[in-house]
Motif scaffolding. Structure first.
Motif, PDB file in Angstrom:
ATOM      1  N   GLU A   1      12.419  -7.648   7.500  1.00  0.00           N
ATOM      2  CA  GLU A   1      12.723  -6.763   6.383  1.00  0.00           C
ATOM      3  C   GLU A   1      11.978  -7.356   5.194  1.00  0.00           C
ATOM      4  OE1 GLU A   1      16.956  -6.549   5.913  1.00  0.00           O
ATOM      5  OE2 GLU A   1      17.207  -5.350   7.724  1.00  0.00           O
ATOM      6  N   ILE A   2      11.042  -6.595   4.648  1.00  0.00           N
ATOM      7  CA  ILE A   2      10.207  -7.057   3.540  1.00  0.00           C
ATOM      8  C   ILE A   2      10.704  -6.414   2.248  1.00  0.00           C
ATOM      9  CG2 ILE A   2       7.866  -7.028   2.571  1.00  0.00           C
ATOM     10  CD1 ILE A   2       8.118  -8.876   5.003  1.00  0.00           C
ATOM     11  N   ILE A   3      10.854  -7.236   1.215  1.00  0.00           N
ATOM     12  CA  ILE A   3      11.308  -6.753  -0.086  1.00  0.00           C
ATOM     13  C   ILE A   3      10.146  -6.863  -1.071  1.00  0.00           C
ATOM     14  CG2 ILE A   3      12.963  -7.092  -1.955  1.00  0.00           C
ATOM     15  CD1 ILE A   3      14.719  -8.495   0.287  1.00  0.00           C
TER      16      ILE A   3
ATOM     17  N   ILE B   1       0.847  -1.200   0.000  1.00  0.00           N
ATOM     18  CA  ILE B   1       0.000   0.000   0.000  1.00  0.00           C
ATOM     19  C   ILE B   1       0.879   1.245   0.000  1.00  0.00           C
ATOM     20  CG2 ILE B   1      -1.672   1.376   1.316  1.00  0.00           C
ATOM     21  CD1 ILE B   1      -2.833  -1.324   2.342  1.00  0.00           C
ATOM     22  N   LEU B   2       1.914   1.251   0.850  1.00  0.00           N
ATOM     23  CA  LEU B   2       2.813   2.406   0.895  1.00  0.00           C
ATOM     24  C   LEU B   2       3.497   2.610  -0.457  1.00  0.00           C
ATOM     25  CD1 LEU B   2       4.088   4.714   2.463  1.00  0.00           C
ATOM     26  CD2 LEU B   2       5.842   3.091   3.258  1.00  0.00           C
ATOM     27  N   GLY B   3       3.901   1.526  -1.098  1.00  0.00           N
ATOM     28  CA  GLY B   3       4.513   1.640  -2.424  1.00  0.00           C
ATOM     29  C   GLY B   3       3.579   2.288  -3.429  1.00  0.00           C
TER      30      GLY B   3
ATOM     31  N   GLN C   1      15.254   2.006  -1.790  1.00  0.00           N
ATOM     32  CA  GLN C   1      14.547   1.926  -3.072  1.00  0.00           C
ATOM     33  C   GLN C   1      15.604   2.005  -4.163  1.00  0.00           C
ATOM     34  OE1 GLN C   1      11.748   5.086  -3.731  1.00  0.00           O
ATOM     35  NE2 GLN C   1      11.513   4.585  -5.880  1.00  0.00           N
ATOM     36  N   LYS C   2      15.608   0.978  -5.032  1.00  0.00           N
ATOM     37  CA  LYS C   2      16.624   0.959  -6.082  1.00  0.00           C
ATOM     38  C   LYS C   2      16.102   0.143  -7.258  1.00  0.00           C
ATOM     39  CE  LYS C   2      21.579   0.123  -6.418  1.00  0.00           C
ATOM     40  NZ  LYS C   2      22.735  -0.414  -5.691  1.00  0.00           N
ATOM     41  N   ARG C   3      15.998   0.749  -8.425  1.00  0.00           N
ATOM     42  CA  ARG C   3      15.596   0.087  -9.671  1.00  0.00           C
ATOM     43  C   ARG C   3      14.340  -0.783  -9.516  1.00  0.00           C
ATOM     44  NH1 ARG C   3      21.340  -0.719  -9.928  1.00  0.00           N
ATOM     45  NH2 ARG C   3      21.009  -2.867  -9.322  1.00  0.00           N
TER      46      ARG C   3
ATOM     47  N   TYR D   1      12.057  -2.336  -3.512  1.00  0.00           N
ATOM     48  CA  TYR D   1      11.860  -1.566  -2.288  1.00  0.00           C
ATOM     49  C   TYR D   1      12.097  -2.484  -1.097  1.00  0.00           C
ATOM     50  CZ  TYR D   1       9.371   1.716  -5.334  1.00  0.00           C
ATOM     51  OH  TYR D   1       9.035   2.593  -6.319  1.00  0.00           O
ATOM     52  N   LYS D   2      12.804  -1.975  -0.096  1.00  0.00           N
ATOM     53  CA  LYS D   2      12.991  -2.727   1.137  1.00  0.00           C
ATOM     54  C   LYS D   2      12.365  -1.929   2.280  1.00  0.00           C
ATOM     55  CE  LYS D   2      16.665  -5.223   2.299  1.00  0.00           C
ATOM     56  NZ  LYS D   2      18.023  -5.590   2.770  1.00  0.00           N
ATOM     57  N   TYR D   3      11.584  -2.627   3.090  1.00  0.00           N
ATOM     58  CA  TYR D   3      10.876  -2.013   4.213  1.00  0.00           C
ATOM     59  C   TYR D   3      11.268  -2.700   5.515  1.00  0.00           C
ATOM     60  CZ  TYR D   3       7.812  -0.307   0.479  1.00  0.00           C
ATOM     61  OH  TYR D   3       7.316   0.285  -0.642  1.00  0.00           O
ATOM     62  N   LEU D   4      11.426  -1.931   6.566  1.00  0.00           N
ATOM     63  CA  LEU D   4      11.600  -2.462   7.909  1.00  0.00           C
ATOM     64  C   LEU D   4      10.209  -2.522   8.530  1.00  0.00           C
ATOM     65  CD1 LEU D   4      13.418  -3.403  10.190  1.00  0.00           C
ATOM     66  CD2 LEU D   4      13.698  -1.013  10.850  1.00  0.00           C
ATOM     67  N   CYS D   5       9.762  -3.722   8.883  1.00  0.00           N
ATOM     68  CA  CYS D   5       8.382  -3.918   9.338  1.00  0.00           C
ATOM     69  C   CYS D   5       8.321  -4.497  10.746  1.00  0.00           C
ATOM     70  CB  CYS D   5       7.652  -4.871   8.404  1.00  0.00           C
ATOM     71  SG  CYS D   5       7.517  -4.280   6.716  1.00  0.00           S
TER      72      CYS D   5
END
Length: 161
Positions: free
Chosen positions: A150-152, A83-85, A128-130, A133-137
């Motif tokens: 860590e969610i990718i 959702i954030l993405g 965030q790269k190409r 996205y990596k998120y700390l959850c």
């Protein structure tokens, strides 16, 4: 999480109800695992999933002592991150793209999540790269951390038929 005054994207009306969440996530029952979004800031999001004995998985996941499967807690963290993405990129699945769960690292379970709990989901963008996205959850219940990961997520443009 504090809201930045100079957001580079438009934040939808909060709290985000289930109808709005369904416009961001392609998931449907029984796999839609975010009930409400309560906060969105420049790098993070907060929402929750109400845990009910009526969930289908509760009937078979330790029927005499029902607990939420860890893989579904991870999926809920991935969904809130997706959702954030979408929000940060001002997109929805209807616009021809998806944010797909690509991996989980450093997963830890610290507390059982049981019927009657409200699972608070927090996700913060850390990289965030190409199109990745990596998120700390974190997922917590009553201010006690139940799980971290860590969610990718991979941002995919869908081919138009």
């Amino acid at each position: 999480m504090t809201e930045s005054k100079s957001l580079s994207f438009k934040v939808p009306e909060l709290p985000m109800n289930i109808q709005t969440i369904r416009s961001y996530l392609p998931h449907r029952y029984p796999f839609l695992l975010v009930d409400r979004v309560t906060e969105i800031s420049e790098h993070g999001i907060v929402g929750y999933k109400n845990i009910s004995i009526n969930e289908e998985y509760m009937q078979g996941h330790f029927p005499n002592y029902p607990i939420t499967p860890g893989v579904l807690i991870i999926e809920a963290m991935a969904q809130i991150s997706g959702i954030l993405g979408f929000v940060m990129n001002d997109e929805t699945p209807q616009a021809g793209s998806l944010f797909l769960f690509a991996g989980a690292e450093k997963v830890r379970f610290k507390k059982q999540v049981v019927p009657g709990d409200q699972l608070i989901l927090k996700s913060e963008l850390v990289m965030q790269k190409r199109g990745i996205y990596k998120y700390l959850c974190t997922a917590s219940v009553d201010d006690v951390v139940a799980a971290t990961a860590e969610i990718i997520i991979s941002h995919q443009k869908l081919e138009q038929a």
